[in-house]
Design a protein around this motif. Structure first.
Motif: not given
Length: 420
Positions: A196-200, A234-236, A345-347, A352-354
């Motif tokens: 995951a990423v963080y928003s501005a 295909k990426l979410a 859903a990784a950026r 992969v965290w499953a």
């Protein structure tokens, strides 16, 4: 007889999967050993090693070795190296001009975390991490500095195809429990292991929250360039990545800091090069004085100085890095989709965290560890051990997709599918 520290460390490995990892190394998968073990547990990026090897060999053999290479360099890094780093980070990650004087270099990401912890906290203080988080953060902040690790495990929302779910509500809860012993909040983006990423907006909010309470906010962007192709349908997760550095520069606060290493984006973890960037002069001074045992070799500093000045080469390398990481990520997630195994859903990142909890006989940590060992014993596929990441839910496992060849990764997912 050993010291108390020595006796403790003699029986406390850095992470719980090292024993099985060493066993796997004795019989690795290869084109002529297709029954060998496949390790999907160590956060290495070896997808372009041949390209990187050839480039470093070219620099080493054709370039003129500078006179400063044989002498002691400044404890925070050779001036030529820090200038090259400031240029690279400013152009390729931050998008703003950075001052080379605000960088300190240490022998790897682990050293950067450790020295920063020595400077910012005292024994018994806490470094706080949104969980799940990298296993070795705990020994990195604790073994020498004596800080404790606190995992934030409660979120208002689950991980989804958007930004990291951390909010100030969870920070308030941690502060209410820890008080002034909360010395550091550490955010990693793209995140290990969720991607995951963080928003501005989140970064501004967390910077405000920490500064108001005189808590140090450190953003680790060790995977800053290890992002997936945003045009891949295909990426979410197509959330934009926002580096913390422009905000750090604008605020000029003594409580905002940044970490990086060349291990992941450049696939050279063995060269051991990590970075701290801060505008806190007192921290930079303390860090420099602690850093004597953690210096990067002058040879390595020179090699990277020469490489980082070649903007076109770096851009081409990172473009290909993004393509290869995307392909590897999809190899894993396509297989998990077929198995109906949930994952975040990784950026970006190497993971992969499953969620394999449906295969556990019971939702206990003991059952998760036994299942992990059984998978390795019966398939030869070694996932990251289930302990140490601080996740509240049992059954989630980290899959590292960048440390083996595409052929080996496909074979690993085939074995897992057959086994499951």
């Amino acid at each position: 007889m050993l010291s108390n520290r020595g006796r403790k460390k003699a029986t406390e490995p850095l992470r719980p999967d090292f024993a099985l990892f060493e066993r796997a190394q004795e019989n690795l998968y290869a084109s002529d050993n297709t029954d060998g073990a496949i390790t999907l547990c160590i956060a290495e990026n070896l997808l372009q090693w041949e390209t990187m090897r050839d480039k470093l060999q070219e620099i080493a053999t054709q370039g003129l070795w500078p006179e400063w290479m044989a002498a002691y360099a400044p404890l925070n890094g050779a001036p030529e190296f820090r200038e090259a780093v400031a240029h690279f980070v400013g152009k390729h990650i931050a998008g703003v001009e950075l001052d080379a004087a605000n960088f300190c270099a240490s022998a790897g990401a682990t050293a950067v975390v450790e020295v920063t912890a020595l400077c910012l906290g005292d024994p018994g203080d806490y470094a706080v991490f949104p969980a799940p988080a990298y296993q070795a953060y705990r020994p990195d902040v604790n073994s020498k500095a004596g800080l404790e690790r606190y995992d934030i495990q409660e979120y208002a929302a689950e991980f989804g195809a958007d930004f990291h779910p951390l909010s100030t509500a969870e920070l308030d809860q941690a502060y209410a429990e820890l008080g002034d012993n909360l010395r550091m909040l550490v955010l990693t983006q793209p995140d290990n292991p969720t991607g995951a990423v963080y928003s501005a907006e989140q970064l501004v909010t967390f910077a405000d929250w920490c500064s108001e309470r005189e808590i140090h906010l450190v953003v680790n962007e060790i995977y800053a360039l290890s992002q997936f192709s945003r045009d891949e349908p295909k990426l979410a997760n197509h959330s934009p990545f926002t580096s913390f550095l422009p905000l750090l520069e604008r605020r000029n606060s003594p409580y905002l800091h940044w970490w990086y290493s060349f291990s992941k984006d450049f696939g050279i973890s063995g060269l051991r090069v990590g970075l701290l960037y801060s505008r806190n002069d007192e921290l930079l001074s303390a860090y420099t004085n602690f850093n004597a045992p953690q210096q990067v070799s002058n040879t390595t500093q020179w090699l990277l100085s020469e490489l980082l000045r070649e903007d076109d080469w770096v851009t081409t390398f990172q473009d290909r890095n993004r393509e290869l990481l995307t392909e590897a990520y999809l190899t894993v997630t396509d297989a998990l989709d077929e198995l109906q195994v949930p994952y975040t859903a990784a950026r970006g990142s190497l993971f992969v965290w499953a969620d394999f909890s449906q295969y556990l006989p019971e939702r206990t940590r003991e059952a998760a560890e036994a299942w992990w060992e059984k998978v390795f014993r019966e398939t030869g596929v070694l996932l990251t051990a289930p302990g140490g990441l601080g996740q509240p839910e049992v059954g989630w496992f980290r899959i590292v997709f960048s440390g083996v060849s595409a052929e080996a990764l496909r074979e690993a997912m085939k074995r897992l599918a057959t086994y499951l």
